[in-house]
Design a protein around this motif. Structure first.
Motif, PDB file in Angstrom:
ATOM      1  N   ARG A  63      46.963  64.625  63.745  1.00  5.53           N
ATOM      2  CA  ARG A  63      48.383  64.349  63.966  1.00  5.53           C
ATOM      3  C   ARG A  63      48.849  64.713  65.370  1.00  5.53           C
ATOM      4  N   ARG A  66      56.140  64.323  64.329  1.00 11.50           N
ATOM      5  CA  ARG A  66      54.809  64.169  63.752  1.00 11.50           C
ATOM      6  C   ARG A  66      54.806  63.604  62.330  1.00 11.50           C
ATOM      7  N   PHE A  67      55.784  63.947  61.525  1.00 10.09           N
ATOM      8  CA  PHE A  67      55.804  63.480  60.144  1.00 10.09           C
ATOM      9  C   PHE A  67      56.992  62.574  59.855  1.00 10.09           C
TER      10      PHE A  67
END
Length: 147
Positions: A39, A105-106
């Motif tokens: 990630r 990132r998410f």
């Protein structure tokens, strides 16, 4: 004190999503991108890919660019046929770099406020689709599912 407040405001705003980005899309034209299995973007490797446009549902159109899904929903927006003047295209690698930051990132749907896919057509024509950067969808196109 004014200068300190202005500097803090500028620094705070620099981490927020960019307003508008344009991603050039030429279906079937082989391109390269840098992908990482992490990630945070470590250990990137170069891959070749061919962008693909396909049908997600009766109404939604999907664009596959280097393994990433972008979705156009005509019930939300129309298609534009003329480019604004002096636009700058973003690359999929630049989009990945932004996604690798801890802030996004998410949450890829929060990286950019507006993303436009600029589909290049013959005779210098374009279709411009407002899209969302999405999670994986079920695609009705059998050909797409092979990619």
């Amino acid at each position: 004190m004014k200068y300190l407040f202005g500097l803090l405001f500028f620094i705070g705003m620099s981490g927020h999503a960019q307003d508008i980005v344009y991603l050039k899309f030429e279906e079937g034209k082989e391109s390269k991108c840098q992908l990482s299995s992490f990630r945070d973007g470590r250990n990137k490797k170069e891959y070749s890919y061919k962008p693909y446009k396909g049908k997600i549902t009766d109404k939604k159109i999907g664009f596959l660019v280097c393994g990433e899904h972008f979705v156009y929903d005509p019930s939300l927006h129309g298609i534009t046929y003329e480019l604004p003047e002096n636009i700058e295209y973003i690359t999929i690698d630049e989009m990945f770099t932004k996604l690798e930051t801890p802030e996004y990132r998410f949450a890829k749907e929060k990286v950019y406020k507006k993303i436009f896919i600029v589909e290049v057509l013959p005779n210098n024509k374009v279709n411009i689709y407002p899209v969302t950067w999405s999670k994986i969808y079920y695609w009705e196109d059998v050909e797409y599912q092979k990619h």
